[in-house]
Design a protein around this motif. Sequence first.
Motif, PDB file in Angstrom:
ATOM      1  N   ARG A  59      45.019 102.976  36.683  1.00  0.00           N
ATOM      2  CA  ARG A  59      45.275 101.699  37.341  1.00  0.00           C
ATOM      3  C   ARG A  59      44.061 100.784  37.255  1.00  0.00           C
ATOM      4  NH1 ARG A  59      45.218  98.382  41.419  1.00  0.00           N
ATOM      5  NH2 ARG A  59      47.146  97.572  42.323  1.00  0.00           N
ATOM      6  N   HIS A  60      42.866 101.344  37.453  1.00  0.00           N
ATOM      7  CA  HIS A  60      41.651 100.540  37.345  1.00  0.00           C
ATOM      8  C   HIS A  60      41.470 100.009  35.917  1.00  0.00           C
ATOM      9  CE1 HIS A  60      40.779 101.428  41.372  1.00  0.00           C
ATOM     10  NE2 HIS A  60      40.207 102.617  41.216  1.00  0.00           N
ATOM     11  N   LYS A  61      41.804 100.855  34.938  1.00  0.00           N
ATOM     12  CA  LYS A  61      41.719 100.404  33.552  1.00  0.00           C
ATOM     13  C   LYS A  61      42.727  99.291  33.285  1.00  0.00           C
ATOM     14  CE  LYS A  61      40.054 104.793  31.671  1.00  0.00           C
ATOM     15  NZ  LYS A  61      40.381 105.943  30.787  1.00  0.00           N
ATOM     16  N   LEU A  62      43.907  99.410  33.879  1.00  0.00           N
ATOM     17  CA  LEU A  62      44.929  98.374  33.709  1.00  0.00           C
ATOM     18  C   LEU A  62      44.486  97.068  34.349  1.00  0.00           C
ATOM     19  CD1 LEU A  62      47.738  97.781  32.616  1.00  0.00           C
ATOM     20  CD2 LEU A  62      48.682  98.495  34.809  1.00  0.00           C
ATOM     21  N   ASP A  63      43.814  97.163  35.498  1.00  0.00           N
ATOM     22  CA  ASP A  63      43.264  95.958  36.120  1.00  0.00           C
ATOM     23  C   ASP A  63      42.245  95.296  35.196  1.00  0.00           C
ATOM     24  OD1 ASP A  63      44.737  96.004  38.444  1.00  0.00           O
ATOM     25  OD2 ASP A  63      43.318  97.307  39.483  1.00  0.00           O
ATOM     26  N   ALA A  64      41.383  96.110  34.625  1.00  0.00           N
ATOM     27  CA  ALA A  64      40.385  95.566  33.696  1.00  0.00           C
ATOM     28  C   ALA A  64      41.045  94.993  32.461  1.00  0.00           C
ATOM     29  CB  ALA A  64      39.385  96.663  33.298  1.00  0.00           C
ATOM     30  N   LEU A  65      42.128  95.639  31.995  1.00  0.00           N
ATOM     31  CA  LEU A  65      42.857  95.163  30.828  1.00  0.00           C
ATOM     32  C   LEU A  65      43.511  93.827  31.109  1.00  0.00           C
ATOM     33  CD1 LEU A  65      43.754  95.884  27.941  1.00  0.00           C
ATOM     34  CD2 LEU A  65      45.769  96.958  28.934  1.00  0.00           C
ATOM     35  N   ALA A  66      44.068  93.688  32.295  1.00  0.00           N
ATOM     36  CA  ALA A  66      44.725  92.429  32.654  1.00  0.00           C
ATOM     37  C   ALA A  66      43.713  91.303  32.780  1.00  0.00           C
ATOM     38  CB  ALA A  66      45.499  92.600  33.964  1.00  0.00           C
ATOM     39  N   LEU A  67      42.526  91.618  33.318  1.00  0.00           N
ATOM     40  CA  LEU A  67      41.510  90.590  33.471  1.00  0.00           C
ATOM     41  C   LEU A  67      40.878  90.204  32.144  1.00  0.00           C
ATOM     42  CD1 LEU A  67      39.715  91.864  36.690  1.00  0.00           C
ATOM     43  CD2 LEU A  67      41.294  89.928  36.499  1.00  0.00           C
ATOM     44  N   SER A  68      40.874  91.130  31.180  1.00  0.00           N
ATOM     45  CA  SER A  68      40.222  90.854  29.904  1.00  0.00           C
ATOM     46  C   SER A  68      41.107  90.114  28.929  1.00  0.00           C
ATOM     47  CB  SER A  68      39.769  92.168  29.252  1.00  0.00           C
ATOM     48  OG  SER A  68      40.906  92.951  28.902  1.00  0.00           O
ATOM     49  N   ASN A  69      42.429  89.878  29.280  1.00  0.00           N
ATOM     50  CA  ASN A  69      43.354  89.192  28.385  1.00  0.00           C
ATOM     51  C   ASN A  69      43.367  89.875  27.023  1.00  0.00           C
ATOM     52  OD1 ASN A  69      44.721  87.230  29.750  1.00  0.00           O
ATOM     53  ND2 ASN A  69      43.122  85.698  29.473  1.00  0.00           N
ATOM     54  N   ASN A  70      44.062  90.973  26.934  1.00  0.00           N
ATOM     55  CA  ASN A  70      44.087  91.753  25.713  1.00  0.00           C
ATOM     56  C   ASN A  70      44.542  90.938  24.509  1.00  0.00           C
ATOM     57  OD1 ASN A  70      43.772  94.130  24.283  1.00  0.00           O
ATOM     58  ND2 ASN A  70      45.930  94.638  24.474  1.00  0.00           N
ATOM     59  N   VAL A  71      45.503  90.019  24.676  1.00  0.00           N
ATOM     60  CA  VAL A  71      45.885  89.088  23.623  1.00  0.00           C
ATOM     61  C   VAL A  71      45.357  87.723  24.042  1.00  0.00           C
ATOM     62  CG1 VAL A  71      47.788  88.032  22.384  1.00  0.00           C
ATOM     63  CG2 VAL A  71      47.918  90.431  23.023  1.00  0.00           C
ATOM     64  N   ASN A  72      44.291  87.298  23.423  1.00  0.00           N
ATOM     65  CA  ASN A  72      43.621  86.064  23.814  1.00  0.00           C
ATOM     66  C   ASN A  72      44.028  84.959  22.856  1.00  0.00           C
ATOM     67  OD1 ASN A  72      41.938  84.211  24.943  1.00  0.00           O
ATOM     68  ND2 ASN A  72      40.120  84.934  23.889  1.00  0.00           N
ATOM     69  N   VAL A  73      44.864  84.036  23.322  1.00  0.00           N
ATOM     70  CA  VAL A  73      45.309  82.907  22.518  1.00  0.00           C
ATOM     71  C   VAL A  73      44.414  81.730  22.837  1.00  0.00           C
ATOM     72  CG1 VAL A  73      47.236  81.396  21.956  1.00  0.00           C
ATOM     73  CG2 VAL A  73      47.662  83.770  22.550  1.00  0.00           C
ATOM     74  N   ARG A  74      43.836  81.157  21.789  1.00  0.00           N
ATOM     75  CA  ARG A  74      42.879  80.073  21.993  1.00  0.00           C
ATOM     76  C   ARG A  74      43.296  78.867  21.169  1.00  0.00           C
ATOM     77  NH1 ARG A  74      37.504  78.842  19.809  1.00  0.00           N
ATOM     78  NH2 ARG A  74      37.797  80.544  18.330  1.00  0.00           N
ATOM     79  N   LEU A  75      43.266  77.702  21.795  1.00  0.00           N
ATOM     80  CA  LEU A  75      43.561  76.465  21.097  1.00  0.00           C
ATOM     81  C   LEU A  75      42.264  75.957  20.473  1.00  0.00           C
ATOM     82  CD1 LEU A  75      45.681  74.306  20.435  1.00  0.00           C
ATOM     83  CD2 LEU A  75      45.041  73.152  22.548  1.00  0.00           C
ATOM     84  N   ILE A  76      42.144  76.128  19.173  1.00  0.00           N
ATOM     85  CA  ILE A  76      40.909  75.748  18.482  1.00  0.00           C
ATOM     86  C   ILE A  76      40.813  74.227  18.361  1.00  0.00           C
ATOM     87  CG2 ILE A  76      39.592  75.995  16.351  1.00  0.00           C
ATOM     88  CD1 ILE A  76      40.969  78.648  15.896  1.00  0.00           C
ATOM     89  N   ASP A  77      41.847  73.602  17.801  1.00  0.00           N
ATOM     90  CA  ASP A  77      41.853  72.151  17.600  1.00  0.00           C
ATOM     91  C   ASP A  77      43.048  71.542  18.318  1.00  0.00           C
ATOM     92  OD1 ASP A  77      39.625  72.222  15.986  1.00  0.00           O
ATOM     93  OD2 ASP A  77      40.772  72.438  14.132  1.00  0.00           O
ATOM     94  N   ARG A  78      42.771  70.598  19.183  1.00  0.00           N
ATOM     95  CA  ARG A  78      43.824  69.832  19.815  1.00  0.00           C
ATOM     96  C   ARG A  78      44.327  68.749  18.858  1.00  0.00           C
ATOM     97  NH1 ARG A  78      44.775  69.696  25.087  1.00  0.00           N
ATOM     98  NH2 ARG A  78      45.184  67.457  24.980  1.00  0.00           N
ATOM     99  N   ALA A  79      45.516  68.251  19.140  1.00  0.00           N
ATOM    100  CA  ALA A  79      46.093  67.195  18.311  1.00  0.00           C
ATOM    101  C   ALA A  79      45.510  65.852  18.732  1.00  0.00           C
ATOM    102  CB  ALA A  79      47.614  67.188  18.449  1.00  0.00           C
ATOM    103  N   GLU A  80      44.837  65.208  17.805  1.00  0.00           N
ATOM    104  CA  GLU A  80      44.315  63.871  18.053  1.00  0.00           C
ATOM    105  C   GLU A  80      45.341  62.833  17.590  1.00  0.00           C
ATOM    106  OE1 GLU A  80      41.657  63.426  19.686  1.00  0.00           O
ATOM    107  OE2 GLU A  80      40.925  65.492  19.686  1.00  0.00           O
ATOM    108  N   VAL A  81      45.264  61.654  18.178  1.00  0.00           N
ATOM    109  CA  VAL A  81      46.190  60.582  17.792  1.00  0.00           C
ATOM    110  C   VAL A  81      45.823  60.102  16.395  1.00  0.00           C
ATOM    111  CG1 VAL A  81      47.064  58.291  18.367  1.00  0.00           C
ATOM    112  CG2 VAL A  81      46.478  59.895  20.190  1.00  0.00           C
ATOM    113  N   PRO A  82      46.716  60.274  15.408  1.00  0.00           N
ATOM    114  CA  PRO A  82      46.384  59.846  14.036  1.00  0.00           C
ATOM    115  C   PRO A  82      46.319  58.323  13.935  1.00  0.00           C
ATOM    116  CG  PRO A  82      48.664  60.573  14.149  1.00  0.00           C
ATOM    117  CD  PRO A  82      48.054  60.873  15.490  1.00  0.00           C
ATOM    118  N   THR A  83      45.382  57.851  13.148  1.00  0.00           N
ATOM    119  CA  THR A  83      45.208  56.402  12.957  1.00  0.00           C
ATOM    120  C   THR A  83      45.665  55.936  11.579  1.00  0.00           C
ATOM    121  OG1 THR A  83      42.923  56.800  12.235  1.00  0.00           O
ATOM    122  CG2 THR A  83      43.291  56.321  14.574  1.00  0.00           C
ATOM    123  N   GLN A  84      45.702  56.837  10.608  1.00  0.00           N
ATOM    124  CA  GLN A  84      46.109  56.479   9.261  1.00  0.00           C
ATOM    125  C   GLN A  84      47.465  57.113   8.950  1.00  0.00           C
ATOM    126  OE1 GLN A  84      44.538  54.336   7.302  1.00  0.00           O
ATOM    127  NE2 GLN A  84      42.876  54.076   8.800  1.00  0.00           N
TER     128      GLN A  84
END
Length: 483
Positions: A389-414
């Motif tokens: 259970r303690h390991k599961l708590d640590a697993l939940a806090l560590s976000n085992n699948v970490n999805v990261r938004l690298i680049d946000r969508a900027e408003v295109p000008t061209q």
Amino acid sequence: MPESVLQYGDIFRNIWLIAAVASIVAVVGILYALTVTPMYEANILLQIKRNAPPSGEFQVDVPAATEVEILRSRSILTRVVSSLKLDMSVEPKRFPVLGAFVASQNGRISTPGLFGYGGYVWGADNVQIASMKVPDAMLRKPFVLTVTAGQGFTLVQEELGFRLNGRTGHVARAGTRYGAVEILVAAVHAKPGAQFVVTRSSTVQIVEQLQRSLAISERGKQSNVIGVALRGSKPEMISLILNALGKEYIQQQAAQKTFEAKSQLQFYDQQVEESKQRLQKLDARLSEVLRLHGTSDLSEEARILSQQSVALQAKLAEREQRKVELSSRFAELHPEVVTVSKHIHELQRDLEDIEAKRKTIASAQQEVVTVNRDKQINNEMNIALLNARHKLDALALSNNVNVRLIDRAEVPTQPVTLGLPTRILMACFLGVLLGVMASILKKAIVGRQHGAREFDSVRRLMASAGVADGGDGEARQKKSAED
């Protein structure tokens, strides 16, 4: 002069034809270029980073193709459509051909209409609609919203004969034969008389259109970096859609991990609680066993009984020896023999009682051993469950699948499509090209007609010459026959 120069001169001799065709095609092309809406493209970049579980357990890697399909799923896109109200379209009424171009050059609120009529919008006028509910039969039917004085408006659907008057900031409702129509206009940034075309579409249809429009792919091979691109005529809207898509995807992934962690935690909590209850029952059973035997130390009790048994056996052997001695001198009914026999009987009875107690103690000891063994097993299981259970708590806090938004969508000008100057130049070039082709075609037609006339003249001359020659030959033949 060379023949090619004469040909080019003949072609450009029809300069007025070339100019006329080029002008007509250029005007049509320029008008078309003004009506074509430029397309823009925005994109976001997502990274799916998988960390090793803290417990060191094996983890199956989810392919990027699965995440691509999740990004395109209705469960995510429906939330995006609902949050951005993509199923509701509010477009200002534009004058045909030139209206959109003029409005793109004007960033202020305009005076609506053409000479006061038509309700056309020429600037940055807009209407914000918070909500709109229509019956299914009226979906995708265009409503015309006309701004009136005093922050009022009129909603009309001419095909169905529907009309509704309302005020900004208040819910307006009216019934139809298909059901009730309800609209809430949050804000109006337009002058009275300005008209807007409002359309309420089916959420499912908008989701399907968005699914077809999204370009989702993995960048590189097994990189776990996913790119999402979207094209559209409204740069601000496509960037909002992509950012909302990335945010909703990350939130859904986090919610899924939280749900899985909670489910597993509930399972482990249930197992730990059951283990505690089993330990409590074993403790109660052990206490009951010790209470029944009136001692808290069965080993000491067994040792005392063993000593008593040895002492009684020694006394019994002594009395039996005494009885043998007395029996050799006295009869069975002699008082001393009777007394010794009575003592022997009492010792045997005491010895049987002690042996019975010893058997009971032995059985109790066996039961205590069993209970202690069960307690040890349950204690180990309980410790293992708590560690998991303690390991599961640590697993939940560590976000085992970490999805990261690298680049946000900027408003295109061209725009990604051809710009207005390029389209105008292409229209002019196409006009000149078609004008030259028209001149070449005219020259070919005229040349063919002139050639046909020359061919007819030559044929007539040849026919005339052939007839004269034939007459002379016949006269010569007749003369030679007479001779």
